[in-house]
Write a protein that holds these residues in place. Structure first.
Motif, mmCIF file in Angstrom:
data_model
loop_
_atom_site.group_PDB
_atom_site.id
_atom_site.type_symbol
_atom_site.label_atom_id
_atom_site.label_comp_id
_atom_site.label_asym_id
_atom_site.label_seq_id
_atom_site.Cartn_x
_atom_site.Cartn_y
_atom_site.Cartn_z
ATOM 1 N N SER A 293 35.681 43.196 46.432
ATOM 2 C CA SER A 293 35.592 44.568 45.491
ATOM 3 C C SER A 293 37.178 44.646 45.405
ATOM 4 O O SER A 293 37.462 45.260 44.217
ATOM 5 C CB SER A 293 35.039 45.549 46.465
ATOM 6 N N THR A 294 37.997 44.425 46.501
ATOM 7 C CA THR A 294 39.313 45.021 46.215
ATOM 8 C C THR A 294 39.938 43.920 45.110
ATOM 9 O O THR A 294 40.764 44.434 44.289
ATOM 10 C CB THR A 294 40.079 45.003 47.664
ATOM 11 N N VAL A 295 39.573 42.814 45.205
ATOM 12 C CA VAL A 295 40.254 41.721 44.310
ATOM 13 C C VAL A 295 39.763 41.900 42.956
ATOM 14 O O VAL A 295 40.447 42.082 42.129
ATOM 15 C CB VAL A 295 39.759 40.225 44.679
ATOM 16 N N TYR A 296 38.504 42.160 42.812
ATOM 17 C CA TYR A 296 37.883 42.844 41.712
ATOM 18 C C TYR A 296 38.532 43.814 41.035
ATOM 19 O O TYR A 296 38.964 43.911 39.805
ATOM 20 C CB TYR A 296 36.423 43.004 41.779
ATOM 21 N N ARG A 297 38.842 44.693 41.800
ATOM 22 C CA ARG A 297 39.459 46.288 41.426
ATOM 23 C C ARG A 297 41.057 45.880 40.856
ATOM 24 O O ARG A 297 41.184 46.473 39.851
ATOM 25 C CB ARG A 297 39.780 47.144 42.618
ATOM 26 N N ASP A 298 41.757 44.864 41.617
ATOM 27 C CA ASP A 298 42.984 44.648 41.064
ATOM 28 C C ASP A 298 43.130 43.924 39.964
ATOM 29 O O ASP A 298 43.880 44.016 38.924
ATOM 30 C CB ASP A 298 43.938 44.002 42.247
ATOM 31 N N LEU A 299 42.114 43.041 39.575
ATOM 32 C CA LEU A 299 42.152 42.065 38.412
ATOM 33 C C LEU A 299 41.446 42.760 37.324
ATOM 34 O O LEU A 299 41.775 42.406 36.293
ATOM 35 C CB LEU A 299 41.457 40.738 38.796
ATOM 36 N N VAL A 300 40.194 43.524 37.503
ATOM 37 C CA VAL A 300 39.581 43.747 36.402
ATOM 38 C C VAL A 300 39.668 45.328 36.062
ATOM 39 O O VAL A 300 40.064 45.852 35.148
ATOM 40 C CB VAL A 300 38.099 43.408 36.525
ATOM 41 N N ARG A 301 39.085 45.925 37.346
ATOM 42 C CA ARG A 301 38.988 47.627 36.854
ATOM 43 C C ARG A 301 40.650 48.182 36.599
ATOM 44 O O ARG A 301 40.783 48.873 35.598
ATOM 45 C CB ARG A 301 38.540 48.386 37.952
ATOM 46 N N ASN A 302 41.617 47.922 37.628
ATOM 47 C CA ASN A 302 42.656 48.339 37.428
ATOM 48 C C ASN A 302 43.726 47.694 36.737
ATOM 49 O O ASN A 302 44.959 47.929 36.321
ATOM 50 C CB ASN A 302 43.381 48.631 38.630
ATOM 51 N N GLY A 303 43.286 46.391 36.572
ATOM 52 C CA GLY A 303 44.238 45.364 35.724
ATOM 53 C C GLY A 303 43.661 45.159 34.206
ATOM 54 O O GLY A 303 43.890 44.322 33.519
ATOM 55 N N PHE A 309 48.189 45.703 34.572
ATOM 56 C CA PHE A 309 48.294 44.491 35.577
ATOM 57 C C PHE A 309 49.770 44.005 35.713
ATOM 58 O O PHE A 309 50.052 43.853 37.003
ATOM 59 C CB PHE A 309 47.566 43.430 34.722
ATOM 60 N N PHE A 310 50.651 43.907 34.737
ATOM 61 C CA PHE A 310 51.964 43.539 35.152
ATOM 62 C C PHE A 310 52.811 44.505 35.575
ATOM 63 O O PHE A 310 53.857 44.099 36.319
ATOM 64 C CB PHE A 310 52.449 42.850 33.862
ATOM 65 N N GLY A 311 52.676 45.748 35.239
ATOM 66 C CA GLY A 311 53.668 46.747 35.735
ATOM 67 C C GLY A 311 54.235 47.083 34.720
ATOM 68 O O GLY A 311 54.489 46.683 33.612
ATOM 69 N N GLY A 312 55.049 48.295 34.781
ATOM 70 C CA GLY A 312 55.579 49.091 33.647
ATOM 71 C C GLY A 312 56.970 48.284 33.217
ATOM 72 O O GLY A 312 57.691 47.350 33.918
ATOM 73 N N GLU A 313 57.596 48.684 32.070
ATOM 74 C CA GLU A 313 58.637 48.039 31.436
ATOM 75 C C GLU A 313 59.937 48.280 32.177
ATOM 76 O O GLU A 313 60.111 49.470 32.965
ATOM 77 C CB GLU A 313 58.833 48.823 30.023
ATOM 78 N N TYR A 314 60.747 47.462 32.348
ATOM 79 C CA TYR A 314 62.104 47.591 33.362
ATOM 80 C C TYR A 314 63.002 46.858 32.290
ATOM 81 O O TYR A 314 63.013 45.562 32.272
ATOM 82 C CB TYR A 314 61.753 46.835 34.572
ATOM 83 N N TRP A 377 47.401 35.686 38.430
ATOM 84 C CA TRP A 377 47.751 35.996 36.872
ATOM 85 C C TRP A 377 46.962 35.096 36.213
ATOM 86 O O TRP A 377 46.353 35.360 35.104
ATOM 87 C CB TRP A 377 49.173 35.632 36.786
ATOM 88 N N THR A 378 47.099 33.634 36.580
ATOM 89 C CA THR A 378 46.062 32.850 35.822
ATOM 90 C C THR A 378 44.577 33.187 35.623
ATOM 91 O O THR A 378 43.926 32.895 34.666
ATOM 92 C CB THR A 378 46.118 31.547 36.585
ATOM 93 N N LEU A 379 43.812 33.401 36.832
ATOM 94 C CA LEU A 379 42.611 34.017 36.695
ATOM 95 C C LEU A 379 42.469 35.064 35.710
ATOM 96 O O LEU A 379 41.423 35.171 35.197
ATOM 97 C CB LEU A 379 42.031 34.168 38.376
ATOM 98 N N TRP A 380 43.188 35.874 35.938
ATOM 99 C CA TRP A 380 43.381 37.188 35.153
ATOM 100 C C TRP A 380 43.195 36.851 33.775
ATOM 101 O O TRP A 380 42.345 37.316 32.968
ATOM 102 C CB TRP A 380 44.379 38.257 35.575
ATOM 103 N N LYS A 381 43.956 35.947 33.284
ATOM 104 C CA LYS A 381 44.120 35.509 31.986
ATOM 105 C C LYS A 381 42.715 34.686 31.588
ATOM 106 O O LYS A 381 42.079 34.851 30.580
ATOM 107 C CB LYS A 381 45.318 34.370 31.771
ATOM 108 N N SER A 382 42.154 33.806 32.411
ATOM 109 C CA SER A 382 41.193 32.928 32.211
ATOM 110 C C SER A 382 39.883 33.916 32.238
ATOM 111 O O SER A 382 38.913 33.265 31.687
ATOM 112 C CB SER A 382 41.026 31.852 33.241
ATOM 113 N N LEU A 383 39.925 34.971 32.540
ATOM 114 C CA LEU A 383 38.571 35.855 32.506
ATOM 115 C C LEU A 383 38.268 36.037 31.082
ATOM 116 O O LEU A 383 37.058 36.439 30.549
ATOM 117 C CB LEU A 383 38.731 37.194 33.241
ATOM 118 N N GLY A 384 39.071 35.862 30.255
ATOM 119 C CA GLY A 384 39.043 35.914 28.776
ATOM 120 C C GLY A 384 38.689 37.397 28.323
ATOM 121 O O GLY A 384 37.963 37.502 27.222
ATOM 122 N N ILE A 385 39.064 38.390 29.125
ATOM 123 C CA ILE A 385 38.691 39.981 28.690
ATOM 124 C C ILE A 385 39.575 40.348 27.800
ATOM 125 O O ILE A 385 40.926 40.185 28.095
ATOM 126 C CB ILE A 385 38.534 40.544 30.132
#
Ligand code: C2O
Length: 600
Positions: A293-303, A309-314, A377-385
């Motif tokens: 659930s934590t991985v899901y949360r980081d990649l889907v719900r909170n990302g 997902f990437f973090g704020g502008e710097y 990062w790769t998986l997040w992208k590949s989810l195609g969301i």
């Protein structure tokens, strides 16, 4: 020729703004520094006359933005007006790390982190031309050959003279120099502002480049162009312990072993991806479910959107310590930090090696951990969301770092060149698989019937009734007005509802974690776990460096769209937000809590 040279940066005021705006606009086309280009007659040999203005106080520039932004409501210059972070020559412009580390007398690794200077000049990066694609493999499931090669390569690295740019120690120091104040933004005209590659949108690309060179150096040391790093597959139940290959071997010394690890967390102990300093007293089944659930949360719900997902502008001119909305990305603050601290040796004053960013690179496990972070990062992208796309801002694309490559050449690399892994000639073992164990680990929806009513409005103060900044020395519960209720699917597809916790100020030399719950209706004594839908996620930091050498600040974002669906609270006008301090929060303060709709 017509040319208006702006007044000295220290006297910038509203009245001088017109020329300053021209200044900002013009310099946007340059590589770095605040520059003015003047329009000149064609035969004027001062063509492209540039004036470099170092040390402009960005806040005074903001004063000039016609009241649109003020230092308090928009603390950093909008990225669109800025310059990318540019790493200077790492050999000539490095200073020794002098902060971010408490208990100085007890450090077990050196704080002298600057790379050796072998008198090279920085070259542009050239993409690899070989045909072979390196396939990174799961560390718990490597073939005999993969493991043997890996050990041989790390041993070869350890055998190099210490001052060789490829030596194990020099590779470890790269992380310390980039994290603990080795480099400044001198090339952008800000010699007094350090570069920090954590807590912002630099996190993913910087670490991708770091591993890219590390992997190629190892391959070169054993003369094997197919050599690929392993990844610690902590998002898969089979990979949720420290991989065997990194453990101590009583028969033959193991180059992958590191003595500075928490002895309580060796196998068969399962990793806690939501680790907050304390041991969780739970069964393996629950720990695995919560990790997923934590991985899901980081990649889907909170990302759910690029920035979350990437973090704020710097950008150039931003101090690593900011106020307000420079947020840390979901994976960085989530699984990533949890593992660092979970592995670090809790009997050491500074939690070396993985538990402190100055020493993390000394544990070979660090690179396997980051290989999996990179894979996220790769998986997040590949989810195609929709919304799962890299930043397109030129200040992200053109941010750059300098590394020694596998040929001991100094090269400058840009974020924009690391987006496509196939151009870098590596991939992950299961890249094409579309199903991952955590993909189905969205926390289960609450059963409406058994749900207790939310706290009645009178009991809990609204955000407007709080006096900010608030200190998180105790549990904080507050009601936050939502921008909309009962959004339709079409509306949800256009924007994500996000909880923003801004201006989190904390001691940069401490391990910090607090948890965030939304519409939590549990009774006293009951604990919400990462498997529960009310758990929005945590904000965590391990010891870092800070501009004022003590207090750092950041922000956090938590996706609410799914959370509200799963807790049957989409119709509520207010969300009840509970912040629970876990560790290191006694002097942590927060300057603002709000809910916004973030366009996808
Ligand atoms: Cu550069 Cu895991 O940190």
């Amino acid at each position: 020729m017509s040319c208006s040279i702006p007044v000295s940066p220290t006297t910038l005021t509203k009245t001088t703004f017109i020329s300053q705006r021209a200044l900002i606009k013009t310099h946007k086309n340059q590589t770095h520094g605040f520059r003015v280009t003047c329009n000149v007659a064609p035969n004027d040999d001062h063509n492209h006359l540039k004036l470099i203005l170092p040390d402009i106080d960005r806040r005074s520039l903001l004063v000039g933005l016609g009241g649109l932004y003020t230092a308090s409501n928009f603390p950093s210059l909008p990225a669109a007006l800025a310059d990318p972070i540019t790493t200077p020559d790492i050999t000539s412009s490095c200073k020794e790390a002098d902060y971010g580390i408490k208990n100085l007398e007890k450090v077990v690794r050196t704080r002298k982190c600057c790379p050796p200077n072998i008198k090279k000049t920085i070259k542009p990066f050239v993409f690899p031309t070989e045909k072979t694609v390196k396939v990174r493999w799961p560390a718990h499931n490597g073939s005999k050959e993969q493991v043997e090669k890996y050990k041989r390569a790390i041993q070869a690295m350890k055998d190099l003279p210490e001052d060789h740019p490829h030596s194990f120690i020099q590779q470890a120091k790269i992380h310390c120099a980039y994290c603990n104040g080795g480099y400044t933004q001198v090339d952008s005209g800000f010699p007094d502002i350090d570069i920090q590659i954590h807590n912002s949108w630099l996190f993913f690309p910087y670490h991708r480049w770091y591993l890219y060179f590390y992997e190629r150096i190892l391959g070169k040391l054993i003369n094997d162009p197919t050599f690929a790093l392993p990844y610690w597959n902590w998002d898969n139940p089979a990979g949720m312990t420290i991989p065997e290959i990194f453990l101590n071997d009583t028969r033959t010394p193991n180059p992958l072993f590191d003595i500075y690890r928490d002895a309580r967390h060796l196998p068969p102990q399962l990793v806690d991806l939501d680790f907050g300093g304390g041991e969780r007293d739970t069964t393996s089944e629950i720990q695995i479910a919560c990790n997923l659930s934590t991985v899901y949360r980081d990649l889907v719900r909170n990302g759910a959107d690029t920035k979350s997902f990437f973090g704020g502008e710097y950008v150039a001119g931003d101090a690593p310590v900011a106020n307000g909305d420079k947020s840390v990305g979901s994976v960085e603050a989530g699984c990533h930090i949890a593992i660092h601290r979970w592995v670090g040796d809790s009997t050491q004053a500074n939690f070396e090696d993985l538990g402190n960013l100055y020493s993390a690179g000394y544990d070979p496990l660090f690179y396997a951990h980051h290989s999996n972070v990179d894979r996220m990062w790769t998986l997040w992208k590949s989810l195609g969301i929709q919304g799962h796309t890299e930043p397109t801002d030129p200040d992200w694309l053109n941010a750059s770092y300098v590394f020694y490559d596998e040929n001991e050449d100094l090269v400058r690399v840009y974020n924009k060149d690391c987006i496509k892994m196939d151009k870098l000639k590596y991939k992950y073992y299961e890249e094409s698989e579309s199903v991952f164990p955590w993909r189905k680990s969205r926390p289960a929806k609450r059963n409406k019937e058994s749900q207790v009513a939310l706290t009645s409005p009178g009991d809990v103060k609204t955000v407007n009734q709080l006096k900010f900044p608030v200190t998180l020395d105790a549990i904080l519960k507050t009601r936050v007005k939502r921008p909309a209720v009962n959004r339709t699917d079409a509306e949800k597809a256009k924007a994500n509802e996000v909880l923003l916790i801004n201006g989190i100020k904390f001691d940069g030399e401490k391990y910090v974690k607090f948890d965030v719950f939304v519409n939590d209706t549990l009774k006293e004594g009951e604990v919400t776990t990462p498997c529960d839908p009310e758990y929005a996620g945590g904000f965590a930091q391990i010891p870092h460096s800070g501009m004022d050498k003590m207090m750092m600040s950041s922000a956090a974002r938590f996706g609410l769209t799914e959370l509200l669906e799963d807790t049957n609270t989409e119709g509520e006008e207010y969300a009840t937000v509970t912040l629970v301090p876990r560790i290191g929060c006694d002097n942590l303060t927060i300057s603002d809590i709000k809910i916004a709709l973030v366009p996808i």
